[in-house]
Motif scaffolding. Sequence first.
Motif, short mmCIF file in Angstrom:
data_model
loop_
_atom_site.label_atom_id
_atom_site.label_comp_id
_atom_site.label_asym_id
_atom_site.label_seq_id
_atom_site.Cartn_x
_atom_site.Cartn_y
_atom_site.Cartn_z
N ARG A 165 -15.93 -16.94 2.09
CA ARG A 165 -16.72 -15.71 2.21
C ARG A 165 -16.75 -14.94 0.89
N GLY A 166 -15.92 -15.35 -0.05
CA GLY A 166 -15.83 -14.60 -1.30
C GLY A 166 -15.14 -13.27 -1.12
N ARG A 167 -14.20 -13.23 -0.15
CA ARG A 167 -13.58 -11.96 0.19
C ARG A 167 -12.10 -11.91 -0.15
N LEU A 168 -11.66 -12.88 -0.95
CA LEU A 168 -10.22 -12.96 -1.20
C LEU A 168 -9.83 -12.20 -2.45
N ASP A 169 -8.82 -11.38 -2.33
CA ASP A 169 -8.30 -10.63 -3.47
C ASP A 169 -6.90 -11.15 -3.75
N LEU A 170 -6.77 -11.92 -4.84
CA LEU A 170 -5.49 -12.59 -5.09
C LEU A 170 -4.53 -11.76 -5.93
N THR A 171 -4.94 -10.60 -6.40
CA THR A 171 -4.05 -9.81 -7.23
C THR A 171 -3.02 -9.09 -6.36
N ASP A 172 -1.89 -8.84 -6.95
CA ASP A 172 -0.86 -8.13 -6.20
C ASP A 172 -0.76 -6.67 -6.65
N GLU A 173 -1.87 -6.16 -7.17
CA GLU A 173 -1.84 -4.77 -7.62
C GLU A 173 -1.78 -3.84 -6.42
N THR A 174 -1.21 -2.70 -6.64
CA THR A 174 -1.18 -1.72 -5.55
C THR A 174 -1.97 -0.50 -5.98
N PRO A 175 -2.69 0.10 -5.01
CA PRO A 175 -3.46 1.28 -5.35
C PRO A 175 -2.53 2.40 -5.82
N ASP A 176 -3.05 3.24 -6.70
CA ASP A 176 -2.26 4.38 -7.15
C ASP A 176 -1.99 5.32 -5.98
N MET A 177 -0.76 5.80 -5.94
CA MET A 177 -0.42 6.74 -4.88
C MET A 177 0.20 7.98 -5.50
N VAL A 178 -0.24 9.13 -5.07
CA VAL A 178 0.44 10.34 -5.53
C VAL A 178 1.80 10.38 -4.87
N ASP A 179 2.71 11.08 -5.47
CA ASP A 179 4.09 10.94 -5.06
C ASP A 179 4.52 11.83 -3.89
N ASP A 180 3.63 12.68 -3.38
CA ASP A 180 4.06 13.52 -2.26
C ASP A 180 3.99 12.71 -0.97
N GLY A 181 5.10 12.69 -0.23
CA GLY A 181 5.15 11.89 0.99
C GLY A 181 4.34 12.53 2.10
N PRO A 182 3.81 11.72 2.99
CA PRO A 182 3.04 12.26 4.10
C PRO A 182 3.94 13.02 5.06
N ASP A 183 3.36 13.96 5.76
CA ASP A 183 4.13 14.72 6.74
C ASP A 183 4.48 13.79 7.90
N GLN A 184 5.78 13.64 8.17
CA GLN A 184 6.18 12.59 9.12
C GLN A 184 5.94 12.97 10.57
N GLU A 185 5.95 14.25 10.87
CA GLU A 185 5.63 14.66 12.25
C GLU A 185 4.18 14.36 12.57
N THR A 186 3.31 14.69 11.60
CA THR A 186 1.89 14.40 11.77
C THR A 186 1.67 12.91 11.91
N CYS A 187 2.38 12.19 11.05
CA CYS A 187 2.27 10.74 11.04
C CYS A 187 2.73 10.14 12.36
N LEU A 188 3.81 10.68 12.89
CA LEU A 188 4.36 10.18 14.15
C LEU A 188 3.34 10.35 15.28
N ALA A 189 2.65 11.50 15.29
CA ALA A 189 1.64 11.74 16.32
C ALA A 189 0.49 10.73 16.17
N ALA A 190 0.07 10.47 14.91
CA ALA A 190 -1.06 9.59 14.67
C ALA A 190 -0.75 8.15 15.02
N CYS A 191 0.48 7.73 14.71
CA CYS A 191 0.75 6.31 14.87
C CYS A 191 0.94 5.90 16.32
N GLN A 192 0.92 6.88 17.23
CA GLN A 192 0.96 6.52 18.64
C GLN A 192 -0.45 6.27 19.20
N GLU A 193 -1.46 6.54 18.37
CA GLU A 193 -2.85 6.29 18.77
C GLU A 193 -3.29 4.94 18.19
#
Lengths: 183, 206
Positions: free
Chosen positions: A88-116
């Motif tokens: 399909r021409g859809r393969l990405d063989l690089t192991d690069e990771t997207p840039d992420m800002v260093d502030d961690g996500p709010d874990q309470e918010t995250c906990l609510a979201a990950c149950q959906e």
Amino acid sequence: MDADHKFLIAKIAQGDKHALAALYRALERPVYRFIVSRLNDPVEASDILHDVFMDVWRSAGRFEGRSKVQTWIFGIAYRKSIDAMRKRGRLDLTDETPDMVDDGPDQETCLAACQEAEHVRHCLGTLKDDHRTAITLAFYQDMTYCEIAEVAGVPEGTVKTRIFHAKKLLMRCLSGRVERGLT
Amino acid sequence: MTCDEVNELLPFRANGTLEGEELVAVEAALAADADLRAELAVLIAIRDTMQAEEAQSPGDFGLARLLRDVEAEARGPTPLAANDNVVSLTRLRIWQVAAAVVLAVGIGFTLPQFATSPEPVAGRDAESAVGEGYSLASGGETADFTVIFSPDASEREIRALLLDAGVEIVSGPSAIGLYRLNLLDSASRNDALEILSGADIIGDIE
């Protein structure tokens, strides 16, 4: 469980179709779920699942028993999915990771979201294939990092790094969806 | 163990596969760090949500297809090489063929009613009248055979069967899933009919 699978593989190597059917019934669902999580195409995933078990039938005699049967079969499925993505021409063989800002996500918010399920499904879909594969094998199949490394054919350290980044990206995506009020 | 190493192992604490010294080290870090415990709770929740997702796998249909192909392989090698004489069927979708077969069954009930009207032509039976009155949507040329492939036939199986029988698709699928096949130059009609009639993936043949 793995001893049962190895018994079936030995029987399959002798041409026992009943053993093939038994192994298919035992592993068809998780292998299919893994393939479809990579390709997001149920029809193509069905064809690849079929090809995987045809390979099992043809090459059971070459299985050396050094790994779990499940890991061996997931490895076949992994490679066949890569072939399909390559076509399909859809393969990405690089192991690069997207840039992420260093502030961690709010874990309470995250906990609510990950149950959906919808949020989790969406955020898994935003991950690069190697990240999604690592998370899928860890959380759908409960594999160890050694087993994931064997399936993907990469060093254990690479698996840990992929899982680490996948986890961060997943949590960021989940908390972002809740903060933006997406349902 | 460093903080980063603990972070890398946390997903494997969430899926319950961590053992030995690594498990001890991660547990110690968890006991000392509330943020880490909160992150573990999130990971466990993600895992639970993922595991609760159902996937509709091929199930018994997939098993039947697998065993049929295993049988076919045991009977002998199947020519799989591409052949320019054969019409390329790109990604024949199972659901499309299944829908065509359902339509074919429905129309099978309807056709006899139309066949009796208008007045039958003297000297002709109802079957020939139907043959005249209804043609394939795709292509009006004559054909040696008209077939319906079974819903679960894959492109590869169809291609192999056509090669084996020495026929090619000249038109189709029609709106009701019919394909018209013509003999290749060197093929025998009787041999082709025998091969097609005996194939599992042929639902009907005329």
